[in-house]
Structures are given as structure tokens and as C-alpha cells.
Write an enzyme that holds these catalytic residues in place. Sequence first.
Site, short mmCIF file in Angstrom:
data_model
loop_
_atom_site.label_atom_id
_atom_site.label_comp_id
_atom_site.label_asym_id
_atom_site.label_seq_id
_atom_site.Cartn_x
_atom_site.Cartn_y
_atom_site.Cartn_z
CG ASN A 12 96.71 55.99 -15.69
OD1 ASN A 12 97.37 55.07 -16.23
ND2 ASN A 12 96.28 57.38 -16.11
N PRO A 13 98.77 52.52 -14.77
CG PRO A 13 98.25 50.31 -16.55
CD PRO A 13 97.43 51.64 -14.95
CE LYS A 15 97.28 59.88 -14.28
NZ LYS A 15 96.92 60.12 -13.05
CG ASP A 72 94.32 64.60 -10.93
OD1 ASP A 72 93.56 63.61 -10.88
OD2 ASP A 72 93.25 65.75 -11.38
CB SER A 73 97.33 64.39 -15.64
OG SER A 73 97.57 63.82 -14.87
N GLY A 156 95.70 57.41 -23.20
CA GLY A 156 95.05 58.42 -23.66
C GLY A 156 94.61 59.37 -24.90
CE1 TYR A 157 90.27 62.68 -23.93
CE2 TYR A 157 91.21 62.65 -21.38
CZ TYR A 157 90.31 62.84 -22.01
OH TYR A 157 89.55 62.01 -21.91
CG ASP A 158 99.63 60.94 -25.24
OD1 ASP A 158 100.22 62.11 -25.19
OD2 ASP A 158 100.55 60.19 -24.16
CE LYS A 178 102.98 61.51 -23.20
NZ LYS A 178 102.00 60.73 -22.23
P1 ITT Z 1 95.10 57.85 -11.57
O1 ITT Z 1 93.83 58.75 -10.57
O2 ITT Z 1 94.60 56.46 -10.50
O3 ITT Z 1 96.47 58.66 -11.17
P2 ITT Z 1 93.69 58.20 -13.80
O4 ITT Z 1 94.22 57.65 -15.00
O5 ITT Z 1 92.97 57.94 -12.80
O6 ITT Z 1 94.70 57.22 -12.71
P3 ITT Z 1 93.79 61.54 -12.93
O7 ITT Z 1 92.59 61.00 -12.49
O8 ITT Z 1 95.07 61.90 -12.82
O9 ITT Z 1 94.35 60.05 -13.46
O10 ITT Z 1 93.07 61.16 -15.16
C1 ITT Z 1 94.02 61.43 -15.93
C2 ITT Z 1 93.61 61.75 -17.51
O11 ITT Z 1 94.09 62.70 -18.13
C3 ITT Z 1 94.10 60.31 -17.66
O12 ITT Z 1 93.32 59.19 -17.81
C4 ITT Z 1 93.89 60.97 -19.45
O13 ITT Z 1 92.67 60.66 -19.50
C5 ITT Z 1 94.26 61.79 -19.37
N1 ITT Z 1 96.17 62.28 -19.19
C6 ITT Z 1 97.05 62.19 -18.11
N2 ITT Z 1 97.62 62.44 -18.75
C7 ITT Z 1 97.91 62.50 -20.06
C8 ITT Z 1 99.05 62.20 -21.03
O14 ITT Z 1 100.46 62.21 -20.85
N3 ITT Z 1 98.64 61.76 -21.94
C9 ITT Z 1 97.76 61.51 -21.94
N4 ITT Z 1 96.68 61.27 -21.61
C10 ITT Z 1 96.98 62.05 -20.46
#
Ligand code: ITT
Length: 202
Positions: A12-13, A15, A72-73, A156-158, A178
Site C-alpha cells: 500500500n503506497p 502506508k 495491519d490496520s 482510505g477511510y480518512d 495526522k
Molecule cells: P498491505 O496489506 O499491503 O500493507 P492493505 O491496504 O491491504 O496493504 P491492510 O490489510 O492493513 O492493508 O488494510 C488496511 C485498510 O484499512 C486500508 O486499505 C484502509 O482502507 C484502512 N486504513 C488503514 N489505515 C488507514 C488510515 O490511516 N487512513 C485511512 N484508512 C486506513
Amino acid sequence: MAKQKLIFATGNPNKLREFKEMLDEREFEIMTMTDAGVDVDIVEDGETFEENARIKARTVAACVDGIVVADDSGLVVDALGGEPGVYSSRYMGEDTPYVEKNAKIIERLSGVPKERRTARFVCAMDVILPDGEEQTVTGVMEGYIGDAPMGENGFGYDPIFYVEPQNVSTAYLSPDEKNAISHRGKALRAIKAIVENYHAFH
Ligand code: ITT
């Protein structure tokens, strides 16, 4: 002191961008798993953020030398029974645009008053050091789901995740604002201390 090679196990770019904003690139050589030549399929089938962070980090650490970090977030919405939770990136399908995912969450909360719109972003971050030692930390940012999307920053959901006391979304905050309060910022600061402590003794 030589720069420490830090491999961030993410695809995820957004992150990666936040990760780089928070770390000093004079101190760390930050690489993605792709930069490090790792091309593996990671099956995120854990039931918790912590389990999934460990799965990602362990999969990548098996293929490279150096310090490996994975996160994982996701977003946990109380009035939705904790959804989307560990399914945050898969909610409504991995390829569905976030404008649609965000609109759906707001729609599902229609009529729910502010005090019951509580939510949190959670980030479990796992580090595996070159000597094999592993630690997992968790950072949380509390907030609530707003009535409408707001702001252009973040990802994402920000746009629908609002924080007190400003009552603005985390997409409205600047990157520094943030990172100072975010789930990922908190987890990363704890991981940074672990890495620096390791480095001081090796
Ligand atoms: P990797 O597994 O490759 O790291 P991913 O996007 O699939 O990438 P996750 O499985 O951890 O990562 O999913 C996390 C999702 O939660 C992410 O795609 C966003 O939709 C949301 N998310 C996490 N942190 C966020 C943030 O700081 N702001 C907004 N949305 C967030």
C-alpha cells in the site's frame, strides 16, 4: 553510524508514504518488499490485526536480511459491530473505490446520533530484527464517523473519520497533524524505539 536497512512489508503506497514521513531517511534506508526483491503472495487469514501483521512480517522476513516491519490496520465502527475491522481493505470488494465504501458506511449509520457513531483506527505493527527477535505493538486513534466526507488528504477511510476536539476528518488534517495522533504514528514510534535499542547494542 551506518544506515539501517528497514524493509516495510506492504503493497500500500499510502502506508509507505506515511511511514517515510515519520522516519528520518538519514537514519534508515527504507525499502518496500518489492524494492528488496520479494515477490510473495501473503495470505492475510488472521482473525486479529496483530495476527495479520505477524503473518506479513514473517512471510517477508523469511526471504530477506535486515529489519522487517509490517502493519495491519483498519477501521472499527462500534455501531456496525466492529465492521469493517480486519476486512477494511476487502470491505465491499478490494477494488471498490473508497468514495463508495465511505458513502456506504455513512448510509448504514443514517439516523445514528453522534454519541453512538464512535469508531477507531487500529494499527498492529510487527517488527522482526536480524537476530530473529520479534515484537508486536498496537496503536489506536479514537474518533467518530461524520455525517459527510471531508478533506482531501490521507487515504482510505480518512474522509469519514472525524476526531475531537477539532471535529474535522483525518483527511482534513495535514500529514504532520495526522501522523502526530494516528494509530500508525503511535505504533511506528514504539517500533522505532525497539529498532534503535537493537541498533545501540549491535
Ligand atoms: P498491505 O496489506 O499491503 O500493507 P492493505 O491496504 O491491504 O496493504 P491492510 O490489510 O492493513 O492493508 O488494510 C488496511 C485498510 O484499512 C486500508 O486499505 C484502509 O482502507 C484502512 N486504513 C488503514 N489505515 C488507514 C488510515 O490511516 N487512513 C485511512 N484508512 C486506513
